[in-house]
Design a protein around this motif. Structure first.
Motif, PDB file in Angstrom:
ATOM      1  N   LEU A 170       0.691  -1.435   0.321  1.00 56.66           N
ATOM      2  CA  LEU A 170       0.206   0.204   0.311  1.00 56.66           C
ATOM      3  C   LEU A 170       0.913   1.556   0.051  1.00 56.66           C
ATOM      4  CD1 LEU A 170      -3.007   0.650  -0.028  1.00 56.66           C
ATOM      5  CD2 LEU A 170      -2.659   0.606   2.369  1.00 56.66           C
ATOM      6  N   ILE A 183       2.585   2.161  -3.527  1.00 58.51           N
ATOM      7  CA  ILE A 183       1.519   1.615  -4.031  1.00 58.51           C
ATOM      8  C   ILE A 183       1.091   3.941  -4.447  1.00 58.51           C
ATOM      9  CG2 ILE A 183      -1.390   2.073  -4.907  1.00 58.51           C
ATOM     10  CD1 ILE A 183      -0.743  -0.902  -4.657  1.00 58.51           C
ATOM     11  N   VAL A 184       1.463   4.288  -2.811  1.00 57.02           N
ATOM     12  CA  VAL A 184       0.815   5.518  -2.741  1.00 57.02           C
ATOM     13  C   VAL A 184       1.965   6.558  -2.806  1.00 57.02           C
ATOM     14  CG1 VAL A 184       0.865   7.130  -1.059  1.00 57.02           C
ATOM     15  CG2 VAL A 184      -0.698   5.266  -0.478  1.00 57.02           C
ATOM     16  N   SER A 219       2.404   6.501  -6.858  1.00 51.02           N
ATOM     17  CA  SER A 219       1.209   7.622  -7.528  1.00 51.02           C
ATOM     18  C   SER A 219       1.861   9.087  -7.717  1.00 51.02           C
ATOM     19  CB  SER A 219       0.234   7.073  -6.708  1.00 51.02           C
ATOM     20  OG  SER A 219       0.219   7.002  -5.563  1.00 51.02           O
ATOM     21  N   PHE A 220       2.105   9.257  -6.046  1.00 49.21           N
ATOM     22  CA  PHE A 220       3.039  10.636  -5.914  1.00 49.21           C
ATOM     23  C   PHE A 220       4.101  10.429  -7.213  1.00 49.21           C
ATOM     24  CE2 PHE A 220       1.244  11.180  -2.003  1.00 49.21           C
ATOM     25  CZ  PHE A 220       0.859  11.609  -1.939  1.00 49.21           C
TER      26      PHE A 220
END
Lengths: 236, 67
Positions: B4, B7-8, B11-12
């Protein structure tokens, strides 16, 4: 009903929904842009409504099988919270329409009002509204419970054609209609990005559990306030 | 959990990489961190709502015990 774990689960899932729903990457699409995140809120309201109406339907059937007054109370309050979710879904939809269909897609207000899913959802909610009118019009408790249980089954049967089948047959601005390239937007694995799916399904479960929680509170309250009825029934 | 966080982070980075690409997204809001304000506001409302429902739940439990 009094267990606490699923209430905490609901809270955790909704915190997860808000944090990941706003922060995770979403597909970059024209018109939708960032409003695609409404999927975690607007669509979840309708999913929650469906699940609550299904529960209400099950309790109505259970009532008709044994005429246990408890099941009637359950059916009634699950339907009420389902309607609340439906109304919230409608209100959030109005806000979403304004920035996508009306402003960006240039749809006229007329074509938005002709949108079959809106009409279908309105019909479904009105049918459920009539369920409460019907309940209120009886003074005899047994008659009220019996007839409204039968009506609830009818209302549930009407729900499917009016919000799922007809909009997908006649064409709709919503995804999943003929003419749009998506099949079943919520369940088809080709239609939703896997990152969105990771937030969407927990969000549905979280919102639904919150609805169930509110419904159980109302059920417990009305069991307390209608305690006398249960005692009379036991005496008979 | 690690996945997770990954992914964060990813994604940034991808937001930065595609900052010029169409269609427009709220990338500025993300890069200057104002999105966290939105998340904080929504979380506060959520916590408040749950506290309220929880208190009602406890009150009903108390009444149920007394009867």
């Amino acid at each position: 009903m009094n267990k606490i774990w699923w209430k905490i689960l609901s809270f955790i899932l909704l915190v997860y929904t808000i944090v990941c729903g706003f922060l995770l990457e979403v597909p970059r699409l024209d018109i939708l842009n960032e409003t695609i995140r409404n999927l975690y809120f607007h669509v979840c309201m309708w999913f929650g409504m469906m699940i609550l109406f299904i529960i209400s339907f099950i309790y109505s059937v259970k009532y008709l099988r044994g005429f246990n007054y408890r099941n009637d109370i359950f059916a009634r309050h699950f339907a009420a919270v389902g309607c609340l979710f439906g109304i919230l879904g409608y209100l959030t939809g109005i806000i979403w329409v304004k920035v996508t269909w009306v402003t960006d897609q240039g749809q006229s207000l007329g074509s938005v009002l002709k949108e079959p899913k809106l009409i279908g959802a309105a019909i479904a909610l009105l049918i459920y509204g009539a369920y409460f009118v019907l309940r209120g019009s009886f003074t005899d408790i047994d008659k009220r419970a019996r007839i409204s249980a039968v009506y609830n089954i009818f209302a549930f049967a009407m729900l499917f054609p009016s919000i799922w089948i007809i909009p997908r047959l006649v064409g709709s601005l919503h995804p999943g209609a003929p003419g749009s390239d998506s099949g079943n937007p919520a369940l088809d694995k080709n239609d939703m990005d896997s990152t969105m799916r990771m937030v969407f399904y927990p969000a549905v479960i979280g919102w639904t559990l919150l609805g169930v929680w509110i419904a159980t509170l109302k059920i417990r309250l009305s069991i307390i306030s209608e305690k006398n009825i249960f005692e009379i029934k036991k005496m008979n | 959990m690690n996945k997770l966080i990954l992914i964060v982070i990813v994604s940034f980075f991808s937001t930065l990489a595609f900052a010029q690409a169409e269609p427009q997204m709220a990338d500025v809001m993300r890069s200057n961190g104002k999105i966290y304000d939105v998340v904080a506001v929504c979380l506060t409302i959520l916590v408040g709502l749950f506290l309220y429902v929880f208190i009602i739940d406890r009150k009903i439990s108390k009444i149920e015990k007394n009867k």
